[in-house]
Design a protein around this motif. Structure first.
Motif, PDB file in Angstrom:
ATOM      1  N   TRP A  36       1.065  -1.108   0.228  1.00  0.00           N
ATOM      2  CA  TRP A  36      -0.001  -0.024  -0.351  1.00  0.00           C
ATOM      3  C   TRP A  36       0.648   1.248   0.151  1.00  0.00           C
ATOM      4  O   TRP A  36       2.258   1.549   0.610  1.00  0.00           O
ATOM      5  N   MET A  37       0.405   2.009  -0.965  1.00  0.00           N
ATOM      6  CA  MET A  37       1.025   3.729  -1.155  1.00  0.00           C
ATOM      7  C   MET A  37       0.839   4.594  -0.460  1.00  0.00           C
ATOM      8  O   MET A  37      -0.481   4.478  -0.946  1.00  0.00           O
ATOM      9  N   ILE A  38       1.102   5.574  -0.289  1.00  0.00           N
ATOM     10  CA  ILE A  38       0.618   6.839  -0.240  1.00  0.00           C
ATOM     11  C   ILE A  38       1.852   8.179  -1.261  1.00  0.00           C
ATOM     12  O   ILE A  38       2.970   7.714  -1.521  1.00  0.00           O
ATOM     13  N   GLY A  39       1.287   8.354  -2.485  1.00  0.00           N
ATOM     14  CA  GLY A  39       2.485   9.135  -3.504  1.00  0.00           C
ATOM     15  C   GLY A  39       3.208   7.454  -3.962  1.00  0.00           C
ATOM     16  O   GLY A  39       2.512   6.717  -4.785  1.00  0.00           O
ATOM     17  N   LYS A  40       4.614   7.736  -4.139  1.00  0.00           N
ATOM     18  CA  LYS A  40       5.538   6.981  -4.775  1.00  0.00           C
ATOM     19  C   LYS A  40       5.754   6.520  -3.113  1.00  0.00           C
ATOM     20  O   LYS A  40       6.763   5.418  -3.665  1.00  0.00           O
ATOM     21  N   ARG A  41       5.667   6.229  -2.034  1.00  0.00           N
ATOM     22  CA  ARG A  41       5.568   5.488  -0.763  1.00  0.00           C
ATOM     23  C   ARG A  41       4.841   4.407  -0.007  1.00  0.00           C
ATOM     24  O   ARG A  41       3.842   4.455  -0.237  1.00  0.00           O
TER      25      ARG A  41
ATOM     26  N   THR B  73      -3.918 -12.225  16.308  1.00  0.00           N
ATOM     27  CA  THR B  73      -3.384 -10.947  15.987  1.00  0.00           C
ATOM     28  C   THR B  73      -4.437  -9.610  16.101  1.00  0.00           C
ATOM     29  O   THR B  73      -5.190  -9.717  16.270  1.00  0.00           O
ATOM     30  N   ASP B  74      -3.732  -8.526  17.028  1.00  0.00           N
ATOM     31  CA  ASP B  74      -4.649  -7.636  17.542  1.00  0.00           C
ATOM     32  C   ASP B  74      -4.438  -6.280  16.591  1.00  0.00           C
ATOM     33  O   ASP B  74      -4.027  -6.099  16.075  1.00  0.00           O
ATOM     34  N   TRP B  75      -5.656  -7.088  15.399  1.00  0.00           N
ATOM     35  CA  TRP B  75      -5.547  -5.244  14.449  1.00  0.00           C
ATOM     36  C   TRP B  75      -6.246  -4.147  15.211  1.00  0.00           C
ATOM     37  O   TRP B  75      -5.860  -3.021  14.276  1.00  0.00           O
ATOM     38  N   ASP B  76      -6.357  -4.011  16.470  1.00  0.00           N
ATOM     39  CA  ASP B  76      -6.204  -2.887  16.335  1.00  0.00           C
ATOM     40  C   ASP B  76      -5.446  -2.133  16.754  1.00  0.00           C
ATOM     41  O   ASP B  76      -4.720  -0.969  16.484  1.00  0.00           O
ATOM     42  N   ALA B  77      -3.785  -2.880  16.937  1.00  0.00           N
ATOM     43  CA  ALA B  77      -1.793  -2.241  16.931  1.00  0.00           C
ATOM     44  C   ALA B  77      -1.990  -2.609  15.395  1.00  0.00           C
ATOM     45  O   ALA B  77      -1.571  -2.041  15.508  1.00  0.00           O
ATOM     46  N   VAL B  78      -2.253  -3.133  14.831  1.00  0.00           N
ATOM     47  CA  VAL B  78      -1.663  -3.416  13.896  1.00  0.00           C
ATOM     48  C   VAL B  78      -2.794  -2.067  12.648  1.00  0.00           C
ATOM     49  O   VAL B  78      -2.129  -1.508  11.657  1.00  0.00           O
ATOM     50  N   SER B  79      -3.819  -1.645  12.978  1.00  0.00           N
ATOM     51  CA  SER B  79      -4.649  -0.179  12.477  1.00  0.00           C
ATOM     52  C   SER B  79      -4.296   0.508  13.599  1.00  0.00           C
ATOM     53  O   SER B  79      -3.472   1.328  12.006  1.00  0.00           O
ATOM     54  N   THR B  80      -3.316   1.026  14.369  1.00  0.00           N
ATOM     55  CA  THR B  80      -2.860   2.076  14.919  1.00  0.00           C
ATOM     56  C   THR B  80      -1.596   1.838  13.873  1.00  0.00           C
ATOM     57  O   THR B  80      -0.818   2.991  14.121  1.00  0.00           O
ATOM     58  N   HIS B  81      -0.850   0.760  14.201  1.00  0.00           N
ATOM     59  CA  HIS B  81       0.665   0.867  13.351  1.00  0.00           C
ATOM     60  C   HIS B  81       0.744   1.078  11.646  1.00  0.00           C
ATOM     61  O   HIS B  81       1.458   2.275  11.589  1.00  0.00           O
ATOM     62  N   LEU B  82      -0.503   1.279  11.341  1.00  0.00           N
ATOM     63  CA  LEU B  82      -0.190   1.296   9.269  1.00  0.00           C
ATOM     64  C   LEU B  82      -1.046   2.540   9.211  1.00  0.00           C
ATOM     65  O   LEU B  82      -0.478   3.829   8.571  1.00  0.00           O
ATOM     66  N   THR B  83      -1.677   2.628  10.346  1.00  0.00           N
ATOM     67  CA  THR B  83      -1.935   4.819  10.240  1.00  0.00           C
ATOM     68  C   THR B  83      -0.183   5.313  10.322  1.00  0.00           C
ATOM     69  O   THR B  83      -0.575   6.232  10.116  1.00  0.00           O
ATOM     70  N   LEU B  84      -0.410   5.148  11.623  1.00  0.00           N
ATOM     71  CA  LEU B  84       1.301   5.710  11.976  1.00  0.00           C
ATOM     72  C   LEU B  84       2.171   5.906  10.335  1.00  0.00           C
ATOM     73  O   LEU B  84       2.787   6.526  10.539  1.00  0.00           O
ATOM     74  N   SER B  85       2.407   4.498  10.044  1.00  0.00           N
ATOM     75  CA  SER B  85       3.139   4.283   8.964  1.00  0.00           C
ATOM     76  C   SER B  85       2.606   4.849   7.540  1.00  0.00           C
ATOM     77  O   SER B  85       2.896   6.270   7.014  1.00  0.00           O
ATOM     78  N   TYR B  86       1.672   5.278   7.426  1.00  0.00           N
ATOM     79  CA  TYR B  86       0.865   6.777   6.598  1.00  0.00           C
ATOM     80  C   TYR B  86       1.416   8.005   7.143  1.00  0.00           C
ATOM     81  O   TYR B  86       1.444   8.724   6.321  1.00  0.00           O
ATOM     82  N   ARG B  87       1.111   7.968   7.963  1.00  0.00           N
ATOM     83  CA  ARG B  87       1.144   9.980   8.108  1.00  0.00           C
ATOM     84  C   ARG B  87       2.627   9.890   8.601  1.00  0.00           C
ATOM     85  O   ARG B  87       2.546  10.750   8.491  1.00  0.00           O
ATOM     86  N   LEU B  88       3.348   8.990   8.690  1.00  0.00           N
ATOM     87  CA  LEU B  88       4.964   9.354   8.134  1.00  0.00           C
ATOM     88  C   LEU B  88       5.518   9.665   7.445  1.00  0.00           C
ATOM     89  O   LEU B  88       6.165  10.145   6.590  1.00  0.00           O
ATOM     90  N   LEU B  89       4.648   9.034   6.272  1.00  0.00           N
ATOM     91  CA  LEU B  89       5.197   9.073   5.474  1.00  0.00           C
ATOM     92  C   LEU B  89       4.333  10.591   4.426  1.00  0.00           C
ATOM     93  O   LEU B  89       4.193  11.034   2.901  1.00  0.00           O
ATOM     94  N   ALA B  90       3.355  10.051   4.601  1.00  0.00           N
ATOM     95  CA  ALA B  90       1.345  11.062   3.529  1.00  0.00           C
ATOM     96  C   ALA B  90       3.079  12.579   3.367  1.00  0.00           C
ATOM     97  O   ALA B  90       2.934  12.885   4.555  1.00  0.00           O
ATOM     98  N   PRO B  91       2.433  13.475   2.501  1.00  0.00           N
ATOM     99  CA  PRO B  91       2.496  14.588   2.591  1.00  0.00           C
ATOM    100  C   PRO B  91       2.142  15.155   3.486  1.00  0.00           C
ATOM    101  O   PRO B  91       0.218  15.182   3.752  1.00  0.00           O
ATOM    102  N   LYS B  92       2.116  16.452   3.639  1.00  0.00           N
ATOM    103  CA  LYS B  92       1.961  17.344   5.337  1.00  0.00           C
ATOM    104  C   LYS B  92       0.364  17.936   4.859  1.00  0.00           C
ATOM    105  O   LYS B  92      -0.041  17.549   5.744  1.00  0.00           O
ATOM    106  N   GLY B  93       0.508  18.238   4.013  1.00  0.00           N
ATOM    107  CA  GLY B  93      -0.539  18.483   3.695  1.00  0.00           C
ATOM    108  C   GLY B  93      -1.991  17.845   3.460  1.00  0.00           C
ATOM    109  O   GLY B  93      -3.390  18.443   3.440  1.00  0.00           O
ATOM    110  N   LEU B  94      -1.627  16.616   2.951  1.00  0.00           N
ATOM    111  CA  LEU B  94      -2.816  15.647   3.235  1.00  0.00           C
ATOM    112  C   LEU B  94      -3.310  15.672   4.201  1.00  0.00           C
ATOM    113  O   LEU B  94      -4.946  15.024   5.064  1.00  0.00           O
TER     114      LEU B  94
END
Length: 129
Positions: free
Chosen positions: A35-40, A106-127
């Motif tokens: 899963w990508m955000i832009g080219k990341r 699997t703790d899917w709540d933890a997975v959700s938290t990790h994936l959201t943070l990962s996305y936020r680390l790479l997403a353009p700030k304006g988004l």
């Protein structure tokens, strides 16, 4: 199922989590799905089977079969002991990559938290606004 693809139930759950994030999209990876955000790449899921892919099998400490997803963490957390104990594993190819094994417990709540943070680390700030 293509080589490296995780079982459909896990893939469906990951899709729901990742594609709910703004401008996120899915594509086939060299193995499995990413899963990508832009080219990341903010998440990558694949199946380890018979020691393949070898870098993932070594990192996860398992020849498989084992479904895993990798994601980004803040650089300051990459070496945390938290991510060096099951169900987590620490790949060596990037200092900000962590993986987690997916199974019936699997703790899917933890997975959700990790994936959201990962996305936020790479997403353009304006988004993120």
């Amino acid at each position: 199922m293509s080589r490296g693809q995780i079982p459909e139930d896990g893939l469906t759950r990951l899709r729901m989590l990742c594609l709910a994030l703004p401008a996120a999209y899915e594509e086939a990876a060299w193995a499995g799905t990413r899963w990508m955000i832009g080219k990341r790449n903010f998440a990558h899921a694949l199946m380890i089977e018979n020691g393949w892919p070898p870098a993932y099998a070594r990192a996860a400490g398992s020849p498989g079969p084992r479904a895993v997803v990798t994601f980004r963490v803040p650089m300051s957390e990459g070496d945390s002991m938290r991510f060096r104990r099951p169900p987590y594993f620490k790949p060596v190819w990037w200092p900000d990559i962590v993986g987690i094994g997916l199974d019936a417990d699997t703790d899917w709540d933890a997975v959700s938290t990790h994936l959201t943070l990962s996305y936020r680390l790479l997403a353009p700030k304006g988004l993120l606004r």
